[in-house]
Design a protein around this motif. Structure first.
Motif, PDB file in Angstrom:
ATOM      1  N   VAL A  26       0.845  -1.197   0.000  1.00 60.54           N
ATOM      2  CA  VAL A  26       0.000   0.000   0.000  1.00 60.54           C
ATOM      3  C   VAL A  26       0.881   1.247   0.000  1.00 60.54           C
ATOM      4  O   VAL A  26       0.641   2.201  -0.767  1.00 60.54           O
ATOM      5  N   LEU A  27       1.904   1.253   0.823  1.00 66.18           N
ATOM      6  CA  LEU A  27       2.796   2.409   0.904  1.00 66.18           C
ATOM      7  C   LEU A  27       3.583   2.609  -0.390  1.00 66.18           C
ATOM      8  O   LEU A  27       3.793   3.744  -0.827  1.00 66.18           O
ATOM      9  N   LYS A  28       4.013   1.522  -1.026  1.00 69.29           N
ATOM     10  CA  LYS A  28       4.705   1.630  -2.315  1.00 69.29           C
ATOM     11  C   LYS A  28       3.798   2.305  -3.341  1.00 69.29           C
ATOM     12  O   LYS A  28       4.246   3.163  -4.105  1.00 69.29           O
ATOM     13  N   GLU A  29       2.536   1.903  -3.369  1.00 68.48           N
ATOM     14  CA  GLU A  29       1.587   2.488  -4.316  1.00 68.48           C
ATOM     15  C   GLU A  29       1.389   3.976  -4.022  1.00 68.48           C
ATOM     16  O   GLU A  29       1.345   4.797  -4.938  1.00 68.48           O
ATOM     17  N   GLN A  30       1.277   4.330  -2.754  1.00 69.93           N
ATOM     18  CA  GLN A  30       1.126   5.744  -2.388  1.00 69.93           C
ATOM     19  C   GLN A  30       2.366   6.541  -2.784  1.00 69.93           C
ATOM     20  O   GLN A  30       2.248   7.678  -3.269  1.00 69.93           O
ATOM     21  N   ILE A  31       3.541   5.980  -2.603  1.00 66.10           N
ATOM     22  CA  ILE A  31       4.784   6.649  -2.993  1.00 66.10           C
ATOM     23  C   ILE A  31       4.792   6.892  -4.495  1.00 66.10           C
ATOM     24  O   ILE A  31       5.133   7.990  -4.956  1.00 66.10           O
ATOM     25  N   ASN A  94      13.649  -3.219  -0.758  1.00 65.05           N
ATOM     26  CA  ASN A  94      14.786  -2.542  -0.136  1.00 65.05           C
ATOM     27  C   ASN A  94      14.926  -1.090  -0.574  1.00 65.05           C
ATOM     28  O   ASN A  94      15.756  -0.364  -0.059  1.00 65.05           O
ATOM     29  N   GLN A  95      14.126  -0.641  -1.555  1.00 63.70           N
ATOM     30  CA  GLN A  95      14.245   0.729  -2.032  1.00 63.70           C
ATOM     31  C   GLN A  95      13.520   1.700  -1.119  1.00 63.70           C
ATOM     32  O   GLN A  95      12.523   1.347  -0.493  1.00 63.70           O
ATOM     33  N   THR A  96      14.026   2.920  -1.082  1.00 64.55           N
ATOM     34  CA  THR A  96      13.393   3.979  -0.312  1.00 64.55           C
ATOM     35  C   THR A  96      13.004   5.103  -1.268  1.00 64.55           C
ATOM     36  O   THR A  96      13.370   5.086  -2.442  1.00 64.55           O
ATOM     37  N   VAL A  97      12.296   6.099  -0.753  1.00 61.10           N
ATOM     38  CA  VAL A  97      11.903   7.246  -1.568  1.00 61.10           C
ATOM     39  C   VAL A  97      13.137   7.946  -2.119  1.00 61.10           C
ATOM     40  O   VAL A  97      13.158   8.395  -3.256  1.00 61.10           O
TER      41      VAL A  97
END
Length: 111
Positions: A26-31, A94-97
């Motif tokens: 969910v957070l990946k999609e929001q990012i 493992n990726q970040t913004v």
């Protein structure tokens, strides 16, 4: 009895890991959505700045300095950006913004 405790702990651990993985998705999609929206707004801002004359740009600078909260100034038109479709980024766990690719920023200066 210790076998029952281990099974229970494994079940709880499994459930928590599943819940965390779901939240990560969910957070990946929001990012991705926020990154795309930011890109659209940055492009729109660059276009608007390129079309504005010096008086308009200086007036915006004065308004932004007198209104640091970012709330709309009465009578100021709010442009509604039209989202443009962009390809989705493929992220691994493992990726970040900060590791997302950045589009080059236009070099726009106000006179």
């Amino acid at each position: 009895m210790s076998c029952f405790g281990t099974v229970t702990q494994d079940l709880v651990k499994s459930h928590l890991m599943y819940a965390v993985r779901e939240e990560v998705e969910v957070l990946k999609e929001q990012i991705k959505e926020l990154y795309e929206r930011n890109s659209v707004l940055e492009r729109e801002n660059a276009v608007l700045k390129s079309l504005a004359n010096t008086d308009q740009l200086s007036q915006l600078t004065v308004q932004s300095n007198s209104n640091p909260s970012g709330t709309p100034v009465p009578g100021q038109a709010q442009a509604q950006p039209q989202p443009q479709p962009q390809p989705y980024l493929q992220l691994d766990a493992n990726q970040t913004v900060d590791s997302l690719p950045r589009q080059p920023q236009p070099n726009v200066t106000s006179a």
